[in-house]
Design an enzyme around this catalytic site. Structure first.
Site, PDB file in Angstrom:
ATOM      1  CD  GLU A  82      -3.872 -18.521  -1.653  1.00 58.00           C
ATOM      2  OE1 GLU A  82      -3.087 -17.717  -2.185  1.00 58.00           O
ATOM      3  OE2 GLU A  82      -4.688 -19.209  -2.313  1.00 58.00           O
ATOM      4  CD  GLU A 122       0.991 -18.815  -2.577  1.00 61.10           C
ATOM      5  OE1 GLU A 122       0.358 -18.379  -3.577  1.00 61.10           O
ATOM      6  OE2 GLU A 122       0.597 -19.758  -1.885  1.00 61.10           O
TER       7      GLU A 122
END
Length: 651
Positions: free
Chosen positions: A172, A329
């Site tokens: 991320e 995710e």
């Protein structure tokens, strides 16, 4: 199924897909299913149970090692991968492929202790400290040295491991430190970036309009990152700093990727993007990735989150021109980081997962496999909750795994090309939302959702594309709030419409160039001829304000005083002034919205523009969407998504 070179639509050779993706796909029999696996948090008894439960749930891919740097390098240069060997061996024996992370998302505490200069600094000079994650300066050569050294050791150890299917760099990027670092190292890097961009100070001074407020620079050392200042900071300085920030994080990714490419040239590489935000220029990033990966967390409490997820998935599909992407995710139920963390009601996880697949995902992965006992994310749901396998969540996860495995033909199938596209440009996004503008209500993501939603509701696929893409195959191009635009892009939009395309553009477009300098000649100067109008004046509306339309409905957020120069009004205010227009140009048409119509009116306008472009919508009940994927052998597989209660009947 094979993924050989030269076959259009195969998993290895889709548009933009490198051949080495075959290494990943050859390890799967169906859509990748599983999630983040963190065995370092548990003991041997749990590891044995994990292996059995993964088999029960149908897991075929696990992401391993995201936050394992401190475990694998407990002291500088003292590498210990012994703990990981057994886990990867066990996964390989169980037929579970591994997406192996480079472990660099969260440095160990000893790095900050030995090298405090690697810690990021905010615009007001506050040094951020460890104890969370991503506590590193993206420009720090010391951080990059330690990170790439770890990656090299990791790659050499597991280069030939049978479980290794995919590399996962960092985690991320830009989630926490997208614009946080203003230290001297970052400042020096910013200056180097500016030198490379402009070449000379004269060119920079011109681009930054530094004659305003006596900001002219006579030496590169006088330039800093946009730190806390008494009043408005230079807008182009801010814009360039956002460009630099995205590029500097990308350099961190490239440094690790270079090591992986050298040691394991046949293994593909990815990283996971956070829910669509303005932090990183994803179109630039996607060119460096073998496959795009995305983390999706729609809010169960927000009724619009289903559409927002669909828009995000269309962005992911558009980053590499239609190539399937990976859902890296999602949450099986609740997350831990909102003010109020609602659970997903029974069936919602299944629907969310199939929505991603319908929009082009080749994986359905979760954060995480087993719910953590401690730490900041202990209340984030997982496939195996605190209550163990005798829970609704695990039962639903098991059922979903079986359902996905029953459709092996979907893996690597190509999402059907849409006839409509929405233009999204990150530098424009950054420029649009700067301070000292007519209104703070001109927000890019809000505008993009408002334009995308009517097509979504009509079950009309819509790609999201960059400004440098070839748009000629699209019948309809949506352009919300293209505030900052180069003359080259403006010219290409003229060509698109004159060649028969249908364009729908919204207010506050064509205002500045790529350096945030106003295009002279009357708003919107680059598009006056194309749109057949001139914007006399902006009239942003007060908070909660609205202007009634003559035929019902209202305009919100923004309005403009339009002087027509050939365009015909298709929507007027109650006092007769034009609110929206349509202008023939060449063999196409350009539509313009001088305000934000209410959702019902917006849907009506988009339906008209869509029909104008020759795009038909399927006859489906409200709340039902259908998306189509095309398999390697040419079969069309339609996936129907029902987002409402009760039974629906569709033809």
């Amino acid at each position: 199924m094979t993924y050989g070179q030269g076959e259009f639509g195969t998993r290895a050779e889709q548009p933009g897909g490198p051949a080495r993706l075959a290494h990943f796909y050859d390890r799967l029999d169906s859509i990748a299913y599983g999630g983040d696996y963190n065995p370092e948090q548990w003991g041997p008894e749990t590891h044995a149970e994990d292996a059995e439960l993964m088999r029960v749930a149908g897991v075929n891919l696990a992401t391993v090692g995201i936050f394992s740097w401190a475990k694998s390098e407990p002291a500088p240069g003292a590498y210990d991968f012994g703990w990981l060997d057994g886990h990867l061996d066990r996964l390989a024996d169980a037929g579970v492929a591994v997406c192996l992370a480079t472990m660099t998302a969260s440095p160990p505490a000893w790095l900050a202790r030995l090298h405090p200069e690697t810690l990021p600094m905010t615009a007001d000079g506050t040094r951020l400290h460890p104890g969370s994650r991503q506590h590193w300066c993206p420009s720090s050569p010391v951080f990059r040295q330690y990170a790439t050294r770890l990656v090299e050791q990791l790659a050499k150890r597991y280069a030939g491991h049978p479980a290794l299917a995919l590399w996962h760099i960092g985690n991320e990027f830009g989630c926490h430190i997208s614009r946080h670092c203003h230290c001297e190292v970052s400042t020096a890097a910013f200056r180097r970036w500016l030198r490379a961009r402009y070449g000379t100070l004269d060119a920079l001074n011109s681009a930054w309009s530094t004659d305003f407020w006596s900001q002219r620079y006579g030496d590169w050392e006088e330039i800093h990152t946009p730190r806390t200042a008494p009043s408005f900071r230079n807008p182009t300085q801010q814009l360039d700093y956002l460009r630099f920030s995205s590029d500097e994080l990308l350099e961190c990714y490239r440094a690790e990727k270079a090591v992986l490419d050298a040691v394991t040239p046949g293994v593909p590489v990815t990283t996971n993007f956070v829910p669509v935000a303005k932090t990183l220029d994803l179109f630039t990033w996607a060119r460096e990735m073998d496959v795009v990966s995305y983390d999706s967390y729609p809010d169960p409490h927000d009724p619009d989150s289903v559409h927002e997820a669909a828009f995000s998935y269309d962005v992911m599909r558009g980053l590499r021109d239609g190539q399937p992407w990976l859902l890296m995710e999602q949450a099986p139920s609740a997350v831990n980081w909102r003010t109020r963390n609602g659970r997903k009601q029974p069936g919602r996880m299944r629907l969310d997962s199939w929505q991603a697949v319908a929009h082009g995902a080749d994986s359905v992965l979760f954060f995480q496999w087993r719910q953590s006992r401690g730490g900041a994310e202990k209340f984030h749901s997982a496939m195996v909750p605190h209550g163990g396998p005798e829970t609704r969540i695990f039962r639903e996860a098991t059922a979903l795994g079986a359902e996905l495995a029953a459709h092996p033909e979907l893996l690597g199938s190509v999402p059907e090309r849409a006839e409509a596209a929405l233009l999204l440009d990150w530098p424009n996004w950054w420029a649009l939302e700067q301070d000292a503008h007519p209104s703070a209500d001109a927000r890019m993501l809000d505008a993009a959702h408002a334009h995308h939603r009517p097509l979504y509701d009509a079950s009309v696929p819509c790609d999201v594309v960059p400004v440098d893409r070839d748009w000629s195959a699209y019948k309809l191009l949506l352009v919300p709030n293209l505030y900052s635009v180069s003359q080259e892009t403006a010219d290409r939009l003229h060509t698109y419409v004159s060649s028969g395309g249908t364009l729908l553009m919204s207010y506050f477009s064509g205002i500045t160039d790529e350096h945030d300098r106003v295009h002279l000649g009357g708003y919107p100067a680059p598009f006056r001829e194309l749109l057949g109008l001139r914007v006399e004046e902006f009239e942003p509306l007060p908070e909660g304000g609205a202007l009634r339309f003559g035929g019902g409905g209202e305009g919100t957020l923004w309005s403009e005083e339009l002087a027509l120069e050939g365009a015909a009004p298709i929507l007027t205010y109650a006092d007769g002034r034009p609110a929206a227009t349509r202008n023939p140009y060449g063999t196409g048409h350009a539509w313009y919205l001088g305000t934000r119509p209410d959702p019902v009116t917006m849907r009506a306008i988009l339906d008209r523009a869509r029909l104008d472009a020759g795009i038909r919508a399927p006859d489906l009940p409200v709340g039902t969407q259908v998306r189509t994927r095309i398999t390697a052998d040419g079969r069309r597989v339609a996936i129907r998504l029902d987002h409402r209660e009760g039974t629906v009947t569709v033809s």
